[in-house]
Design a protein around this motif. Structure first.
Motif, PDB file in Angstrom:
ATOM      1  N   ALA A  25       0.881  -1.176   0.155  1.00 18.14           N
ATOM      2  CA  ALA A  25      -0.086   0.074  -0.001  1.00 18.14           C
ATOM      3  C   ALA A  25       1.033   1.227  -0.027  1.00 18.14           C
ATOM      4  N   LEU A  26       0.553   2.110  -0.935  1.00 22.25           N
ATOM      5  CA  LEU A  26       1.456   3.547  -1.152  1.00 22.25           C
ATOM      6  C   LEU A  26       0.636   4.450  -0.390  1.00 22.25           C
ATOM      7  N   TYR A  27       0.816   5.357   0.401  1.00 22.63           N
ATOM      8  CA  TYR A  27       0.126   6.236   1.120  1.00 22.63           C
ATOM      9  C   TYR A  27       0.484   7.669   0.296  1.00 22.63           C
ATOM     10  N   SER A  28      -0.547   8.364  -0.064  1.00 21.88           N
ATOM     11  CA  SER A  28       0.015   9.475  -0.691  1.00 21.88           C
ATOM     12  C   SER A  28      -0.699  10.934  -0.386  1.00 21.88           C
ATOM     13  N   ASN A  29       0.061  11.932  -0.100  1.00 23.87           N
ATOM     14  CA  ASN A  29      -0.746  13.252   0.069  1.00 23.87           C
ATOM     15  C   ASN A  29      -1.244  13.850  -1.259  1.00 23.87           C
ATOM     16  N   ASN A  30      -0.942  13.272  -2.481  1.00 24.84           N
ATOM     17  CA  ASN A  30      -1.485  13.687  -3.624  1.00 24.84           C
ATOM     18  C   ASN A  30      -1.603  12.276  -4.472  1.00 24.84           C
ATOM     19  N   PRO A  31      -2.932  11.726  -4.086  1.00 30.19           N
ATOM     20  CA  PRO A  31      -3.377  10.444  -4.612  1.00 30.19           C
ATOM     21  C   PRO A  31      -3.607  10.611  -6.314  1.00 30.19           C
ATOM     22  N   SER A  32      -4.239  11.666  -6.517  1.00 30.63           N
ATOM     23  CA  SER A  32      -4.783  11.974  -7.846  1.00 30.63           C
ATOM     24  C   SER A  32      -3.711  11.832  -8.718  1.00 30.63           C
ATOM     25  N   TYR A  33      -2.243  12.200  -8.436  1.00 32.89           N
ATOM     26  CA  TYR A  33      -1.164  12.245  -9.526  1.00 32.89           C
ATOM     27  C   TYR A  33      -0.801  10.740  -9.670  1.00 32.89           C
ATOM     28  N   LEU A  34      -0.859   9.815  -8.671  1.00 30.53           N
ATOM     29  CA  LEU A  34      -0.773   8.492  -8.675  1.00 30.53           C
ATOM     30  C   LEU A  34      -1.726   7.635  -9.794  1.00 30.53           C
ATOM     31  N   MET A  35      -3.249   8.354  -9.419  1.00 30.78           N
ATOM     32  CA  MET A  35      -4.056   7.734 -10.150  1.00 30.78           C
ATOM     33  C   MET A  35      -4.185   8.212 -11.611  1.00 30.78           C
ATOM     34  N   GLN A  36      -4.015   9.400 -11.951  1.00 36.03           N
ATOM     35  CA  GLN A  36      -3.778   9.728 -13.308  1.00 36.03           C
ATOM     36  C   GLN A  36      -2.569   9.156 -14.013  1.00 36.03           C
TER      37      GLN A  36
END
Length: 143
Positions: A25-36
């Motif tokens: 699991a990668l926890y991110s403050n900017n999950p939209s960057y990883l999803m895009q």
């Protein structure tokens, strides 16, 4: 972990990496960057041979009542939202809709990545059952 840290740019906002059984699991403050930029995650999966799940960091999640309000304003009324339940452990908001296929047809009006960015919760859409009572009891027990 070194491969993951080297593969991801600073813009990803990676805060934490955890092993969850067969997944990472990668926890991110900017999950939209990883999803895009799903190609980045796909390349990492091919390199390390493990499944990777993207989760939102707890610090960016809005309170549940505020998130419910944002979700209800974003989702069209025709979809028929039967209930929204939050899983704080996974950082997911599970939305039960009577007509979930309408969200796929709406197109640009409904953007799951944008909704995750606004609320801080990763939204999952599920088909609502005829009787929501067992689902409500299940989430009440889990919560």
């Amino acid at each position: 972990m070194a491969v993951i840290l080297q593969s991801l740019p600073q813009e990803s906002g990676l805060t934490k990496i955890e092993y969850e059984g067969p997944r990472i699991a990668l926890y991110s403050n900017n999950p939209s960057y990883l999803m895009q930029n799903s190609q980045l995650v796909s390349n990492m999966v091919n390199t390390i041979k493990k499944r990777i799940v993207i989760r939102t960091d707890e610090s960016i999640r809005k309170p549940q009542d505020e998130s419910t309000k944002i979700i209800s304003e974003t989702i069209p009324k025709e979809v028929g939202v039967a209930g929204t339940f939050f899983d704080a452990v996974l950082g997911e908001a599970v939305l039960f809709a009577k007509k979930p296929w309408m969200l796929a047809q709406v197109g640009e009006d409904f953007d799951n990545i944008e909704l995750a960015e606004k609320t801080g919760w990763k939204v999952r859409i599920r088909k609502a059952p005829q009787n929501m009572a067992p689902i409500e009891a299940l989430y009440k027990t889990l919560g």
